[in-house]
Design a protein around this motif. Structure first.
Motif, short mmCIF file in Angstrom:
data_model
loop_
_atom_site.label_atom_id
_atom_site.label_comp_id
_atom_site.label_asym_id
_atom_site.label_seq_id
_atom_site.Cartn_x
_atom_site.Cartn_y
_atom_site.Cartn_z
N THR A 276 0.77 -1.17 -0.10
CA THR A 276 0.14 0.10 -0.01
C THR A 276 0.84 1.32 -0.08
N ARG A 277 0.73 1.99 -1.14
CA ARG A 277 1.36 3.35 -1.04
C ARG A 277 0.40 4.56 -0.43
N ASN A 278 0.77 5.12 0.43
CA ASN A 278 -0.07 6.24 1.11
C ASN A 278 -0.28 7.32 0.26
N SER A 279 -1.61 7.61 -0.10
CA SER A 279 -1.65 8.84 -0.40
C SER A 279 -2.49 9.61 0.83
N THR A 280 -3.31 10.64 0.45
CA THR A 280 -3.73 11.35 1.39
C THR A 280 -5.17 10.29 1.99
N PRO A 281 -5.19 10.12 3.22
CA PRO A 281 -6.20 9.00 3.50
C PRO A 281 -7.79 10.05 3.38
N ALA A 282 -8.73 9.24 3.01
CA ALA A 282 -10.06 9.85 2.84
C ALA A 282 -10.63 10.81 3.90
N ALA A 283 -10.08 10.37 5.25
CA ALA A 283 -10.45 11.25 6.37
C ALA A 283 -9.88 12.56 6.40
N TRP A 284 -8.80 12.76 5.68
CA TRP A 284 -8.23 14.05 5.68
C TRP A 284 -8.97 15.15 4.52
N SER A 285 -9.67 14.50 3.89
CA SER A 285 -10.14 15.41 2.80
C SER A 285 -11.69 15.74 2.84
N ARG A 286 -12.47 15.26 3.79
CA ARG A 286 -13.90 15.20 3.78
C ARG A 286 -14.23 16.44 4.76
N GLU A 287 -15.42 17.09 4.46
CA GLU A 287 -16.05 18.12 5.22
C GLU A 287 -16.21 17.74 6.74
N SER A 288 -16.07 18.78 7.60
CA SER A 288 -16.22 18.55 9.10
C SER A 288 -17.59 18.19 9.50
N VAL A 289 -18.56 18.73 8.69
CA VAL A 289 -20.22 18.76 8.85
C VAL A 289 -20.65 17.77 8.07
N GLN A 290 -21.12 16.75 8.42
CA GLN A 290 -21.79 15.79 7.35
C GLN A 290 -23.32 15.18 7.66
N SER A 291 -23.80 14.69 6.70
CA SER A 291 -25.38 14.25 7.08
C SER A 291 -25.16 12.78 7.72
N PRO A 292 -26.13 12.14 8.26
CA PRO A 292 -25.89 11.01 8.76
C PRO A 292 -25.60 9.91 7.79
N ARG A 293 -26.05 9.94 6.52
CA ARG A 293 -25.61 8.94 5.32
C ARG A 293 -24.26 8.97 5.29
N ASN A 294 -23.70 10.48 5.10
CA ASN A 294 -22.33 10.40 4.77
C ASN A 294 -21.17 10.20 6.06
N ARG A 295 -21.86 10.37 7.05
CA ARG A 295 -21.15 9.82 8.40
C ARG A 295 -20.97 8.21 8.12
N LEU A 296 -21.99 7.61 7.92
CA LEU A 296 -21.92 6.18 7.81
C LEU A 296 -20.99 5.95 6.42
N ASP A 297 -21.09 6.56 5.20
CA ASP A 297 -20.20 6.24 4.22
C ASP A 297 -18.62 6.61 4.87
N SER A 298 -18.36 7.69 5.44
CA SER A 298 -17.20 7.98 5.86
C SER A 298 -16.62 6.82 6.84
N TRP A 299 -17.53 6.31 7.80
CA TRP A 299 -17.14 5.30 8.75
C TRP A 299 -16.51 4.07 7.85
N ALA A 300 -17.55 3.71 6.94
CA ALA A 300 -17.18 2.45 6.18
C ALA A 300 -15.68 2.84 5.41
N ALA A 301 -15.72 3.78 4.83
CA ALA A 301 -14.14 4.10 4.04
C ALA A 301 -13.07 3.87 4.70
N ASP A 302 -13.16 4.56 6.31
CA ASP A 302 -11.99 4.41 7.00
C ASP A 302 -11.89 3.17 7.50
N ARG A 303 -12.69 2.22 7.64
CA ARG A 303 -12.47 0.93 8.04
C ARG A 303 -11.97 0.16 7.12
#
Length: 407
Positions: A120-147
């Motif tokens: 794995t060659r590390n680019s910027t993780p998804a967690a460091w590019s997203r908006e700080s305020v998210q909808s419930p659906r986007n929070r679930l999406d973000s959790w899955a991406a991070d996992r």
């Protein structure tokens, strides 16, 4: 060595990950590797500069295309497509190693295989590019991406980061501290190279005449990580000074930013100095670097630091942010530019004003940039990557008690 590289896109697609994929692939070809790139931005197969390209595009109305529409589960669509394509080619003629970016974990379903080491060659993780305020659906999406990203990292036979600080921050994010190294898994620092076409063009680029309006270049997307809103705020702080005759006039070229991404309610004096260009081909990028007096790159975080490297190659002074470890390495240590204390409008405006007002400062920064240019070569990238691949192969063989895979 037969290598597979998983990429979200590949040139001519104009993105940082696309450019990185090309540099990695073509540097490996120069080392004598047999390289296949599995890319998600096209279908069919082709060959480019000795690299075999296999398209893994997902049709919108396909089963995987429909899966993509589901929150959280949709992140598995691309990994499934890449896994099936890579394993089909692996059965036909085995790969020694497969590499993927960490960003949204396209290689997660290949992690931990005993017959195919994953790097794995590390680019910027998804967690460091997203908006700080998210909808419930986007929070679930973000959790899955991070996992998924963490799972891919944990299942990798080796890891690559662009700088040592980048590697430390990635290990903290994915809770890998003490894992890499303890079990013999390598996590090496390997910088990217610049294409020979860029280096050739940059080597011939004269500095533009010091006549207002000076041209500032921004390359990237209008997102928080890039410090875009703060850069626009800085322009808003400087525009009245120009109107009052307290500093020279300037224009800001925004490559990668379309008109619709500009903030609403920009003052006329600010808007008149903005030139949103959207996405453009490499030729336009080179033209803009040649025309630029200054490159503004106030990112909070950069993984590969390609904009820094390109600006340095062209000998263009850079205004960056001290918040970014890569900027401290590429810009601060080389003296190729000025670092704003923080990624905020006043700090960025202060450094932009300083470099625009002083021809002596621009000349000094340009000389430092040119002294640092030429260090980002494909030979170094290819040699270091092959060495890391060998560590990954050895780690996998040792973990499974057999040789596993071809050499």
């Amino acid at each position: 060595m037969r290598t597979a590289l998983i990429a979200w896109d590949y040139p001519p697609s104009p993105s940082g990950l696309s450019t990185a994929a090309r540099e990695i692939a073509e540097s490996l070809v120069l080392q004598g590797c047999d390289v296949t790139v599995f890319t998600g931005d096209r279908s069919g197969t082709s060959v480019s500069e000795g690299v075999r390209l296999i398209g893994c595009e997902i049709p919108r109305r396909s089963r995987l295309g429909r899966l993509r529409t589901y929150a959280a589960l949709g992140h598995l669509a691309a990994p499934l497509r890449f896994r099936d394509a890579v394993l089909a080619a692996h059965v036909e003629k085995p790969f020694d190693v497969v590499e993927a970016t960490n960003w949204y974990a396209p290689g997660v379903l290949l992690a931990g295989r005993p017959d195919l080491p994953l790097v794995t060659r590390n680019s910027t993780p998804a967690a460091w590019s997203r908006e700080s305020v998210q909808s419930p659906r986007n929070r679930l999406d973000s959790w899955a991406a991070d996992r998924l990203e963490r799972r891919q990292a944990m299942g990798s036979a080796a890891l690559i980061s662009n700088t040592a600080e980048h590697g430390r921050r990635v290990e903290r994010l994915y809770a890998l501290e003490g894992v890499a190294g303890r079990d013999g898994r390598a996590h090496d620092t390997i910088g990217l190279s610049l294409a020979s076409s860029i280096l050739e063009r940059a080597g011939k680029a004269a500095y533009p005449a010091s006549v207002p309006p000076f041209r500032i270049l921004f390359v990237g997307r209008a997102e928080p990580r890039k410090g875009f809103a703060e850069l626009i705020e800085a322009i808003g702080l400087l525009a009245p000074l120009v109107e009052a005759g307290q500093m020279p006039d300037f224009r800001l070229d925004l490559l990668g930013v379309p008109e619709e991404d500009l903030p609403a309610g920009i003052a006329p004096a600010t808007r008149s100095r903005l030139n949103p260009l959207g996405r453009q081909p490499d030729g336009t990028l080179f033209d803009l670097y040649e025309a630029a007096h200054v490159v503004a790159a106030p990112s909070r975080y950069e993984s590969f630091g390609l904009v820094y490297q390109e600006a340095i190659a062209f000998g263009r002074p850079v205004v960056a942010s001290a918040e970014d470890p890569s900027a401290r390495d590429f810009i601060g240590k080389t003296g190729a530019g000025l670092l704003a204390e923080r990624t905020d409008g006043p700090s960025i405006a202060h450094q932009l004003r300083h470099v625009l007002q002083s021809g002596e400062t621009r000349g000094r920064l340009r000389r430092s940039a040119l002294d640092a240019a030429g260090t980002f070569t494909r030979a170094t990238l290819g040699q270091q990557t092959v060495a890391l691949y060998r560590k990954a192969i050895a780690h996998t063989a040792g973990s499974n008690g057999h040789s596993g895979g071809r050499r």
